[in-house]
Design a protein around this motif. Structure first.
Motif, PDB file in Angstrom:
ATOM      1  N   ILE A  63       0.853  -1.182   0.000  1.00 58.98           N
ATOM      2  CA  ILE A  63       0.000   0.000   0.000  1.00 58.98           C
ATOM      3  C   ILE A  63       0.895   1.240   0.000  1.00 58.98           C
ATOM      4  CG2 ILE A  63      -0.218   0.037   2.527  1.00 58.98           C
ATOM      5  CD1 ILE A  63      -3.167   0.938   2.051  1.00 58.98           C
ATOM      6  N   ASP A  64       0.484   2.268  -0.711  1.00 56.46           N
ATOM      7  CA  ASP A  64       1.248   3.520  -0.742  1.00 56.46           C
ATOM      8  C   ASP A  64       0.966   4.328   0.514  1.00 56.46           C
ATOM      9  OD1 ASP A  64       2.548   3.242  -3.246  1.00 56.46           O
ATOM     10  OD2 ASP A  64       0.705   3.797  -4.282  1.00 56.46           O
ATOM     11  N   VAL A  65       2.034   4.901   1.066  1.00 51.05           N
ATOM     12  CA  VAL A  65       1.970   5.670   2.309  1.00 51.05           C
ATOM     13  C   VAL A  65       2.792   6.942   2.136  1.00 51.05           C
ATOM     14  CG1 VAL A  65       2.607   5.644   4.758  1.00 51.05           C
ATOM     15  CG2 VAL A  65       1.737   3.577   3.695  1.00 51.05           C
ATOM     16  N   LEU A  66       2.318   8.010   2.741  1.00 53.33           N
ATOM     17  CA  LEU A  66       3.040   9.278   2.778  1.00 53.33           C
ATOM     18  C   LEU A  66       3.367   9.591   4.228  1.00 53.33           C
ATOM     19  CD1 LEU A  66       3.878  12.066   1.430  1.00 53.33           C
ATOM     20  CD2 LEU A  66       1.573  12.826   2.054  1.00 53.33           C
ATOM     21  N   ASN A  67       4.631   9.871   4.517  1.00 52.76           N
ATOM     22  CA  ASN A  67       5.035  10.369   5.835  1.00 52.76           C
ATOM     23  C   ASN A  67       5.263  11.867   5.718  1.00 52.76           C
ATOM     24  OD1 ASN A  67       5.054   7.895   7.105  1.00 52.76           O
ATOM     25  ND2 ASN A  67       7.261   7.763   7.324  1.00 52.76           N
ATOM     26  N   VAL A  68       4.689  12.637   6.650  1.00 57.66           N
ATOM     27  CA  VAL A  68       4.918  14.082   6.703  1.00 57.66           C
ATOM     28  C   VAL A  68       5.211  14.493   8.132  1.00 57.66           C
ATOM     29  CG1 VAL A  68       3.503  14.685   4.693  1.00 57.66           C
ATOM     30  CG2 VAL A  68       2.445  14.619   6.949  1.00 57.66           C
ATOM     31  N   LYS A  69       5.999  15.566   8.255  1.00 57.89           N
ATOM     32  CA  LYS A  69       6.181  16.180   9.566  1.00 57.89           C
ATOM     33  C   LYS A  69       4.832  16.745   9.970  1.00 57.89           C
ATOM     34  CE  LYS A  69       9.999  18.208  10.610  1.00 57.89           C
ATOM     35  NZ  LYS A  69      11.217  18.992  10.738  1.00 57.89           N
ATOM     36  N   CYS A  70       4.554  16.734  11.254  1.00 60.09           N
ATOM     37  CA  CYS A  70       3.237  17.158  11.702  1.00 60.09           C
ATOM     38  C   CYS A  70       3.354  17.823  13.068  1.00 60.09           C
ATOM     39  CB  CYS A  70       2.321  15.946  11.784  1.00 60.09           C
ATOM     40  SG  CYS A  70       0.593  16.345  12.042  1.00 60.09           S
ATOM     41  N   SER A  71       2.521  18.795  13.302  1.00 58.04           N
ATOM     42  CA  SER A  71       2.499  19.439  14.607  1.00 58.04           C
ATOM     43  C   SER A  71       2.116  18.414  15.670  1.00 58.04           C
ATOM     44  CB  SER A  71       1.474  20.575  14.611  1.00 58.04           C
ATOM     45  OG  SER A  71       1.254  21.021  15.932  1.00 58.04           O
ATOM     46  N   PRO A  72       2.917  18.294  16.715  1.00 60.57           N
ATOM     47  CA  PRO A  72       2.563  17.359  17.791  1.00 60.57           C
ATOM     48  C   PRO A  72       1.194  17.664  18.403  1.00 60.57           C
ATOM     49  CG  PRO A  72       4.827  18.108  18.042  1.00 60.57           C
ATOM     50  CD  PRO A  72       4.211  18.933  16.944  1.00 60.57           C
ATOM     51  N   MET A  73       0.748  18.893  18.251  1.00 62.31           N
ATOM     52  CA  MET A  73      -0.547  19.292  18.804  1.00 62.31           C
ATOM     53  C   MET A  73      -1.727  18.636  18.089  1.00 62.31           C
ATOM     54  SD  MET A  73       0.388  21.185  21.271  1.00 62.31           S
ATOM     55  CE  MET A  73      -1.103  22.012  21.770  1.00 62.31           C
ATOM     56  N   ILE A  74      -1.550  18.186  16.836  1.00 65.64           N
ATOM     57  CA  ILE A  74      -2.687  17.614  16.111  1.00 65.64           C
ATOM     58  C   ILE A  74      -2.519  16.133  15.765  1.00 65.64           C
ATOM     59  CG2 ILE A  74      -3.383  19.845  15.176  1.00 65.64           C
ATOM     60  CD1 ILE A  74      -2.250  18.893  12.461  1.00 65.64           C
ATOM     61  N   ILE A  75      -1.367  15.562  16.080  1.00 70.19           N
ATOM     62  CA  ILE A  75      -1.147  14.155  15.738  1.00 70.19           C
ATOM     63  C   ILE A  75      -2.222  13.267  16.357  1.00 70.19           C
ATOM     64  CG2 ILE A  75       0.378  12.180  16.148  1.00 70.19           C
ATOM     65  CD1 ILE A  75       2.740  13.979  15.474  1.00 70.19           C
ATOM     66  N   GLY A  76      -2.533  13.469  17.617  1.00 74.44           N
ATOM     67  CA  GLY A  76      -3.535  12.631  18.286  1.00 74.44           C
ATOM     68  C   GLY A  76      -4.892  12.683  17.614  1.00 74.44           C
ATOM     69  N   SER A  77      -5.333  13.876  17.239  1.00 71.91           N
ATOM     70  CA  SER A  77      -6.645  13.977  16.597  1.00 71.91           C
ATOM     71  C   SER A  77      -6.616  13.364  15.199  1.00 71.91           C
ATOM     72  CB  SER A  77      -7.141  15.421  16.562  1.00 71.91           C
ATOM     73  OG  SER A  77      -6.254  16.239  15.845  1.00 71.91           O
ATOM     74  N   LEU A  78      -5.506  13.500  14.486  1.00 73.83           N
ATOM     75  CA  LEU A  78      -5.409  12.875  13.170  1.00 73.83           C
ATOM     76  C   LEU A  78      -5.445  11.350  13.290  1.00 73.83           C
ATOM     77  CD1 LEU A  78      -2.737  15.086  11.391  1.00 73.83           C
ATOM     78  CD2 LEU A  78      -5.199  15.025  10.925  1.00 73.83           C
ATOM     79  N   LEU A  79      -4.742  10.824  14.285  1.00 70.07           N
ATOM     80  CA  LEU A  79      -4.699   9.372  14.454  1.00 70.07           C
ATOM     81  C   LEU A  79      -6.070   8.782  14.775  1.00 70.07           C
ATOM     82  CD1 LEU A  79      -1.335   8.918  16.385  1.00 70.07           C
ATOM     83  CD2 LEU A  79      -1.831   8.308  14.005  1.00 70.07           C
ATOM     84  N   ALA A  80      -6.985   9.606  15.256  1.00 70.41           N
ATOM     85  CA  ALA A  80      -8.345   9.140  15.524  1.00 70.41           C
ATOM     86  C   ALA A  80      -9.147   8.983  14.236  1.00 70.41           C
ATOM     87  CB  ALA A  80      -9.056  10.109  16.475  1.00 70.41           C
ATOM     88  N   GLY A  81      -8.649   9.545  13.137  1.00 73.18           N
ATOM     89  CA  GLY A  81      -9.356   9.474  11.861  1.00 73.18           C
ATOM     90  C   GLY A  81      -8.865   8.322  11.003  1.00 73.18           C
ATOM     91  N   GLU A  82      -9.699   7.916  10.073  1.00 77.57           N
ATOM     92  CA  GLU A  82      -9.324   6.853   9.134  1.00 77.57           C
ATOM     93  C   GLU A  82      -8.215   7.319   8.205  1.00 77.57           C
ATOM     94  OE1 GLU A  82     -12.036   4.179   7.044  1.00 77.57           O
ATOM     95  OE2 GLU A  82     -13.628   5.261   8.109  1.00 77.57           O
ATOM     96  N   GLY A  83      -7.292   6.409   7.922  1.00 75.46           N
ATOM     97  CA  GLY A  83      -6.240   6.687   6.956  1.00 75.46           C
ATOM     98  C   GLY A  83      -4.985   7.291   7.548  1.00 75.46           C
TER      99      GLY A  83
END
Length: 135
Positions: A63-83
């Motif tokens: 599967i294709d995956v993209l890694n990006v730098k991300c604000s630590p403040m929003i990582i948790g909320s993003l991880l709650a979402g699909e994908g």
């Protein structure tokens, strides 16, 4: 090649918007590429094709995956979402992995790429990044 359509669009976005090209650093992994900020030479994104089970998903197909730098403040909320997944082979407190299978729309990925690109700039070249209150 239909399975790589979103990956191709995201790579084209990075080429068109930032003028950066994929760097294939590992001959053993031709499906892996990194993208660097031209001023700092720091990575701001990496694309990979990984077996699903390496990401904790069911299955062994790639599967294709993209890694990006991300604000630590929003990582948790993003991880709650699909994908969205904890960063593969990167600092999980500063990076996130995004599935490029259509689960996450390009319009949600592009602002994350923009933030990642700006955060990889040299300090004197950074524009004002949004703080936690505006994210």
């Amino acid at each position: 090649m239909a399975e790589h359509v979103q990956r191709q669009r995201i790579v084209r976005y990075m080429q068109d918007v930032y003028g950066t090209e994929a760097e294939h650093l590992w001959a053993r992994y031709p499906g892996y590429a990194v993208f660097r900020h031209p001023a700092s030479r720091k990575w701001y994104a990496a694309v990979m094709d990984l077996p699903m089970d390496k990401l904790g998903l069911t299955g062994t197909e790639r599967i294709d995956v993209l890694n990006v730098k991300c604000s630590p403040m929003i990582i948790g909320s993003l991880l709650a979402g699909e994908g969205f997944l904890p960063a593969y082979h990167m600092n999980k407190g500063a990076w996130i992995s995004i599935l490029l299978d259509g689960t996450v729309p390009d319009g949600q990925i592009e602002p994350l790429l923009d933030w990642s690109y700006e955060s990889a700039a040299t300090k004197s070249r950074r524009r004002s990044l949004p703080d936690a209150k505006s994210t």
